[in-house]
Design an enzyme around this catalytic site. Structure first.
Site, PDB file in Angstrom:
ATOM      1  N   CYS A 125      39.774 -38.370  -1.858  1.00  0.00           N
ATOM      2  CA  CYS A 125      39.536 -39.575  -1.056  1.00  0.00           C
ATOM      3  C   CYS A 125      39.237 -40.757  -1.977  1.00  0.00           C
ATOM      4  CB  CYS A 125      38.362 -39.341  -0.113  1.00  0.00           C
ATOM      5  SG  CYS A 125      37.863 -40.831   0.793  1.00  0.00           S
ATOM      6  N   HIS A 158      27.255 -29.693  -4.003  1.00  0.00           N
ATOM      7  CA  HIS A 158      28.394 -30.184  -3.218  1.00  0.00           C
ATOM      8  C   HIS A 158      29.556 -30.493  -4.154  1.00  0.00           C
ATOM      9  CE1 HIS A 158      30.841 -32.624  -0.523  1.00  0.00           C
ATOM     10  NE2 HIS A 158      30.120 -32.151   0.477  1.00  0.00           N
ATOM     11  N   THR A 216      29.030 -39.743  -0.684  1.00  0.00           N
ATOM     12  CA  THR A 216      29.595 -40.621   0.346  1.00  0.00           C
ATOM     13  C   THR A 216      29.050 -40.364   1.747  1.00  0.00           C
ATOM     14  OG1 THR A 216      31.477 -39.112   0.555  1.00  0.00           O
ATOM     15  CG2 THR A 216      31.751 -41.022  -0.900  1.00  0.00           C
ATOM     16  N   CYS A 261      30.012 -43.885   2.704  1.00  0.00           N
ATOM     17  CA  CYS A 261      31.054 -44.177   3.688  1.00  0.00           C
ATOM     18  C   CYS A 261      30.450 -44.107   5.091  1.00  0.00           C
ATOM     19  CB  CYS A 261      32.193 -43.171   3.542  1.00  0.00           C
ATOM     20  SG  CYS A 261      33.503 -43.385   4.750  1.00  0.00           S
ATOM     21  N   HIS A 291      36.529 -29.798   4.996  1.00  0.00           N
ATOM     22  CA  HIS A 291      35.585 -28.866   5.629  1.00  0.00           C
ATOM     23  C   HIS A 291      36.033 -28.553   7.056  1.00  0.00           C
ATOM     24  CE1 HIS A 291      32.916 -28.885   2.316  1.00  0.00           C
ATOM     25  NE2 HIS A 291      32.399 -30.074   2.512  1.00  0.00           N
ATOM     26  N   GLU A 320      31.878 -32.695  -4.139  1.00  0.00           N
ATOM     27  CA  GLU A 320      32.014 -34.121  -4.444  1.00  0.00           C
ATOM     28  C   GLU A 320      31.069 -34.531  -5.566  1.00  0.00           C
ATOM     29  OE1 GLU A 320      30.614 -38.357  -2.564  1.00  0.00           O
ATOM     30  OE2 GLU A 320      31.414 -36.881  -1.154  1.00  0.00           O
ATOM     31  N   HIS A 341      37.357 -33.872  -1.735  1.00  0.00           N
ATOM     32  CA  HIS A 341      36.085 -34.126  -2.422  1.00  0.00           C
ATOM     33  C   HIS A 341      36.238 -34.303  -3.925  1.00  0.00           C
ATOM     34  CE1 HIS A 341      33.879 -33.440   1.230  1.00  0.00           C
ATOM     35  NE2 HIS A 341      34.361 -32.233   1.369  1.00  0.00           N
ATOM     36  N   CYS A 382      38.213 -38.783   9.338  1.00  0.00           N
ATOM     37  CA  CYS A 382      38.070 -40.081   8.681  1.00  0.00           C
ATOM     38  C   CYS A 382      39.340 -40.411   7.907  1.00  0.00           C
ATOM     39  CB  CYS A 382      36.867 -40.067   7.738  1.00  0.00           C
ATOM     40  SG  CYS A 382      37.060 -38.909   6.360  1.00  0.00           S
TER      41      CYS A 382
END
Length: 211
Positions: free
Chosen positions: A91, A119, A157, A185, A36, A121, A69, A12
């Site tokens: 990001c 996670h 996201t 996203c 990842h 993020e 993240h 992405c």
């Protein structure tokens, strides 16, 4: 043999951006895995001398790349105290919920994050708020006592909009003021949709990437 590619595939925008930053930062280390994908992390180490630090204790005063993240507010502060040169590869789609949580908390809102508590993020986003609650589904909201009467919501996201909507519906039926921010996203879901479409047309499908 006919070979057909999916209509949407690959990294992405945020991942491509992070890799480009890393490739221009020879000798740096990333704090946590940049993305990842272990194959790509190994390539960056081999071809661009970009190392990996899994904890703050492994970092001295050097060039440090913040992973895609993002990291927590306290970890960012600690890096700056080490006099490390911080290169931010977070990001932009992850930076947005961080900024939203920071602003909404300052404006007196309790925060609901739809995501996975562990996670990276979500850990980063959560650190920017005061009264912040992470939930995986709407049923987990039943046991939460909010500090403020006003609620603001963001989502990890990579979560699905349909499930986020269930959480939003739960909140707007019970609270007078709910601010909803769509921070999901679409890139992951575009790849998944393309995969489903292609799988119906071929005999064998090969997925290339980190297992």
């Amino acid at each position: 043999m006919n070979i057909e590619l999916a209509k949407s595939y690959g990294f992405c925008f945020g991942v491509k951006r992070a890799i480009e930053i890393a490739q221009k930062s020879s000798g740096a280390v990333t704090y946590g895995e940049l993305i990842h994908n272990p194959l790509e992390i190994e390539r960056l180490k081999r071809d661009y001398n970009v190392g990996l630090a899994k904890s703050l204790n492994e970092i001295s005063s050097e060039k440090v790349i913040i992973r895609t993240h993002g990291i927590t507010k306290d970890d960012l502060k600690s890096l700056k105290q080490k006099d490390a040169k911080v290169i931010n590869a977070t990001c932009p789609f992850v930076t947005t919920p961080q900024q939203i949580v920071k602003k909404m908390s300052a404006d007196g809102y309790s925060i609901v994050i739809f995501g996975d508590e562990e996670h990276p993020e979500v850990k980063g986003v959560k650190s920017y708020g005061d009264d912040v609650h992470v939930v995986r589904n709407e049923s987990e909201l039943d046991s939460i006592s909010f500090k403020y009467e006003k609620i603001a919501t963001v989502a990890q996201t990579t979560k699905q909009k349909e499930n986020y909507l269930k959480i939003v519906n739960y909140l707007i039926l019970r609270y007078k003021e709910v601010r909803v921010f769509n921070t999901i996203c679409d890139a992951t879901f575009e790849n998944q949709a393309a995969t489903r479409n292609l799988s119906n047309k071929v005999d064998v499908m090969i997925v290339i990437g980190g297992k």
